[in-house]
Design a protein around this motif. Structure first.
Motif, PDB file in Angstrom:
ATOM      1  N   LEU A 153      -9.679 -12.250  -8.889  1.00 33.51           N
ATOM      2  CA  LEU A 153      -9.098 -10.942  -9.178  1.00 33.51           C
ATOM      3  C   LEU A 153      -7.934 -10.633  -8.234  1.00 33.51           C
ATOM      4  O   LEU A 153      -6.853 -10.229  -8.675  1.00 33.51           O
ATOM      5  CB  LEU A 153     -10.168  -9.858  -9.058  1.00 33.51           C
ATOM      6  CG  LEU A 153      -9.678  -8.415  -9.228  1.00 33.51           C
ATOM      7  CD1 LEU A 153      -9.103  -8.197 -10.609  1.00 33.51           C
ATOM      8  CD2 LEU A 153     -10.808  -7.422  -8.946  1.00 33.51           C
ATOM      9  N   LEU A 154      -8.159 -10.826  -6.939  1.00 28.90           N
ATOM     10  CA  LEU A 154      -7.120 -10.527  -5.955  1.00 28.90           C
ATOM     11  C   LEU A 154      -5.883 -11.385  -6.166  1.00 28.90           C
ATOM     12  O   LEU A 154      -4.748 -10.902  -6.065  1.00 28.90           O
ATOM     13  CB  LEU A 154      -7.665 -10.723  -4.536  1.00 28.90           C
ATOM     14  CG  LEU A 154      -8.757  -9.744  -4.088  1.00 28.90           C
ATOM     15  CD1 LEU A 154      -9.226 -10.078  -2.672  1.00 28.90           C
ATOM     16  CD2 LEU A 154      -8.258  -8.303  -4.149  1.00 28.90           C
ATOM     17  N   ASN A 193       4.350  -6.914  -1.420  1.00 31.11           N
ATOM     18  CA  ASN A 193       4.041  -6.931   0.010  1.00 31.11           C
ATOM     19  C   ASN A 193       2.690  -6.285   0.315  1.00 31.11           C
ATOM     20  O   ASN A 193       1.967  -6.740   1.204  1.00 31.11           O
ATOM     21  CB  ASN A 193       5.143  -6.203   0.793  1.00 31.11           C
ATOM     22  CG  ASN A 193       6.462  -6.942   0.765  1.00 31.11           C
ATOM     23  OD1 ASN A 193       6.493  -8.158   0.932  1.00 31.11           O
ATOM     24  ND2 ASN A 193       7.552  -6.210   0.552  1.00 31.11           N
ATOM     25  N   VAL A 194       2.357  -5.240  -0.443  1.00 29.51           N
ATOM     26  CA  VAL A 194       1.117  -4.506  -0.186  1.00 29.51           C
ATOM     27  C   VAL A 194      -0.112  -5.338  -0.545  1.00 29.51           C
ATOM     28  O   VAL A 194      -1.063  -5.430   0.243  1.00 29.51           O
ATOM     29  CB  VAL A 194       1.101  -3.176  -0.969  1.00 29.51           C
ATOM     30  CG1 VAL A 194      -0.271  -2.512  -0.855  1.00 29.51           C
ATOM     31  CG2 VAL A 194       2.186  -2.242  -0.453  1.00 29.51           C
ATOM     32  N   ASN A 199      -4.940  -8.542   0.910  1.00 30.36           N
ATOM     33  CA  ASN A 199      -5.707  -9.791   0.815  1.00 30.36           C
ATOM     34  C   ASN A 199      -5.919 -10.415   2.192  1.00 30.36           C
ATOM     35  O   ASN A 199      -7.023 -10.874   2.518  1.00 30.36           O
ATOM     36  CB  ASN A 199      -4.987 -10.791  -0.088  1.00 30.36           C
ATOM     37  CG  ASN A 199      -4.959 -10.341  -1.541  1.00 30.36           C
ATOM     38  OD1 ASN A 199      -5.648  -9.386  -1.912  1.00 30.36           O
ATOM     39  ND2 ASN A 199      -4.176 -11.013  -2.355  1.00 30.36           N
ATOM     40  N   PHE A 200      -4.854 -10.425   2.992  1.00 31.53           N
ATOM     41  CA  PHE A 200      -4.957 -11.004   4.335  1.00 31.53           C
ATOM     42  C   PHE A 200      -5.958 -10.224   5.179  1.00 31.53           C
ATOM     43  O   PHE A 200      -6.807 -10.809   5.860  1.00 31.53           O
ATOM     44  CB  PHE A 200      -3.583 -11.001   5.012  1.00 31.53           C
ATOM     45  CG  PHE A 200      -3.616 -11.489   6.432  1.00 31.53           C
ATOM     46  CD1 PHE A 200      -3.595 -12.849   6.715  1.00 31.53           C
ATOM     47  CD2 PHE A 200      -3.676 -10.595   7.496  1.00 31.53           C
ATOM     48  CE1 PHE A 200      -3.639 -13.306   8.028  1.00 31.53           C
ATOM     49  CE2 PHE A 200      -3.721 -11.037   8.803  1.00 31.53           C
ATOM     50  CZ  PHE A 200      -3.698 -12.399   9.069  1.00 31.53           C
ATOM     51  N   THR A 201      -5.866  -8.902   5.134  1.00 27.20           N
ATOM     52  CA  THR A 201      -6.778  -8.058   5.918  1.00 27.20           C
ATOM     53  C   THR A 201      -8.223  -8.234   5.456  1.00 27.20           C
ATOM     54  O   THR A 201      -9.145  -8.344   6.268  1.00 27.20           O
ATOM     55  CB  THR A 201      -6.375  -6.573   5.781  1.00 27.20           C
ATOM     56  OG1 THR A 201      -5.007  -6.419   6.176  1.00 27.20           O
ATOM     57  CG2 THR A 201      -7.255  -5.689   6.659  1.00 27.20           C
ATOM     58  N   PHE A 202      -8.414  -8.299   4.141  1.00 30.51           N
ATOM     59  CA  PHE A 202      -9.755  -8.440   3.563  1.00 30.51           C
ATOM     60  C   PHE A 202     -10.407  -9.739   4.021  1.00 30.51           C
ATOM     61  O   PHE A 202     -11.572  -9.751   4.442  1.00 30.51           O
ATOM     62  CB  PHE A 202      -9.648  -8.393   2.043  1.00 30.51           C
ATOM     63  CG  PHE A 202     -10.973  -8.447   1.333  1.00 30.51           C
ATOM     64  CD1 PHE A 202     -11.871  -7.395   1.411  1.00 30.51           C
ATOM     65  CD2 PHE A 202     -11.317  -9.555   0.573  1.00 30.51           C
ATOM     66  CE1 PHE A 202     -13.094  -7.437   0.751  1.00 30.51           C
ATOM     67  CE2 PHE A 202     -12.533  -9.607  -0.099  1.00 30.51           C
ATOM     68  CZ  PHE A 202     -13.420  -8.545  -0.006  1.00 30.51           C
ATOM     69  N   TYR A 203      -9.663 -10.829   3.984  1.00 32.83           N
ATOM     70  CA  TYR A 203     -10.246 -12.121   4.360  1.00 32.83           C
ATOM     71  C   TYR A 203     -10.222 -12.373   5.860  1.00 32.83           C
ATOM     72  O   TYR A 203     -10.984 -13.201   6.354  1.00 32.83           O
ATOM     73  CB  TYR A 203      -9.582 -13.243   3.565  1.00 32.83           C
ATOM     74  CG  TYR A 203     -10.152 -13.282   2.167  1.00 32.83           C
ATOM     75  CD1 TYR A 203     -11.369 -13.898   1.918  1.00 32.83           C
ATOM     76  CD2 TYR A 203      -9.517 -12.631   1.119  1.00 32.83           C
ATOM     77  CE1 TYR A 203     -11.939 -13.882   0.654  1.00 32.83           C
ATOM     78  CE2 TYR A 203     -10.074 -12.609  -0.149  1.00 32.83           C
ATOM     79  CZ  TYR A 203     -11.284 -13.240  -0.373  1.00 32.83           C
ATOM     80  OH  TYR A 203     -11.858 -13.205  -1.620  1.00 32.83           O
TER      81      TYR A 203
END
Length: 307
Positions: A153-154, A193-194, A199-203
């Motif tokens: 999904l992401l 960009n958002v 995604n980076f923060t989530f993982y």
């Protein structure tokens, strides 16, 4: 009256420039590596699926990790092998988006699966009496669904934001990634960009959870020789796999974001391929040799068919 606008539908992958003299050798080595990846991962998958005694949470997660390894490498190796034998390395815009989706979703699905494996070991070692009530079949099925669904999904949302008119056609890499596709867009998109930032923060949160889990488990296991033995037997392979994958991916991300003109094209290509080469080979080998049940099952199969 409409302006004449050139619509770019074909992109060039320039990562193989300057490798004409040894492409045949590189092709042979790549075929060998891909065959090894297929062999070791399929062996682990078939062993786990075929042996009912291995239908436990830890081995189910491992089976999915190997399936994900096959999924991710399938998005790279066939196209790369074709490019090695082609005079020009081109890919359609749609094909580039698809390749980027496969490689990105595979990478973050690895993090999801490694986080699940860490949680499974945490419950087994730190909450052993609750293990069977926590790791039920229904919960495992739910875990597996989200481990695959959320990355897909992401990355689907991230890929959608990369669909825009392009003002360039050259990607300085041997495969497509969304960051390079976005850099070719005629206009910057806030969503482009958002969403990657989210995604980076989530993982990154996944990584923090895994690190905390292993630190806590080590702290608990130091109090008991039995627990430490269990940790060394079942958790050490997870830690090795996590470290190998994280370091391999970090090399590529750091180079992609920072870059260096001092590095040769060969070194750049190796850094780009690392997370598609080392983890898919090393992960199954580590589990195959380290986890006793899998090792014995493979040995039994080989002995039974060879003698």
């Amino acid at each position: 009256m409409m302006d004449n606008v050139t619509v770019i539908t074909v992109l060039t992958l320039s990562g193989l420039n300057g490798t004409a003299n040894y492409r045949v050798t590189l092709f042979a080595v790549t075929v060998l590596c891909y065959c090894v990846i297929l062999l070791v991962n399929v062996t682990i998958i078939a062993t786990i699926i075929g042996d009912k005694t291995l239908h436990e949470p830890m081995y189910i997660f491992l089976c999915n990790l190997c399936i994900n390894g096959l999924y991710g490498t399938a998005g790279f190796y066939p196209k790369f092998l074709h490019d090695l034998l082609s005079p020009t390395q081109v890919i359609s815009h749609a094909g580039c988006l698809l390749q980027g989706f496969v490689l990105h979703s595979s990478a973050i699905a690895d993090f999801s699966l490694l986080a699940l494996m860490a949680y499974d070991r945490y419950v087994a070692i730190c909450r052993p009496l609750m293990y069977h009530s926590v790791m039920t079949k229904q919960r495992i099925s739910l875990f597996m669904f989200f481990a695959w669904f959320v990355p897909f999904l992401l990355m689907f949302l991230s890929t959608i934001t990369s669909i825009s008119r392009l003002c360039g056609s050259n990607i300085q890499k041997i495969y497509c990634v969304n960051w390079f596709i976005n850099s070719l867009a005629c206009s910057a998109s806030v969503a482009a960009n958002v969403i990657p930032g989210f995604n980076f923060t989530f993982y990154f949160g996944h990584a923090v959870f895994v690190v905390w889990t292993y630190i806590y488990m080590i702290k608990i296991c130091l109090k008991s020789k039995e627990d430490m033995s269990k940790f060394m037997q079942t958790c050490l392979p997870h830690m090795f796999c996590l470290i190998i994958f994280s370091v391999s991916l970090l090399f590529d991300v750091v180079y992609m974001r920072i870059g260096s003109r001092d590095l040769s094209q060969s070194v750049q290509n190796f850094m780009a391929m690392e997370f598609l080469l080392i983890p898919p080979i090393i992960n199954p080998l580590i589990y195959g040799f380290k986890l006793k049940k899998i090792r014995k099952r493979i040995q039994h199969f080989l002995i039974g068919n060879c003698f």
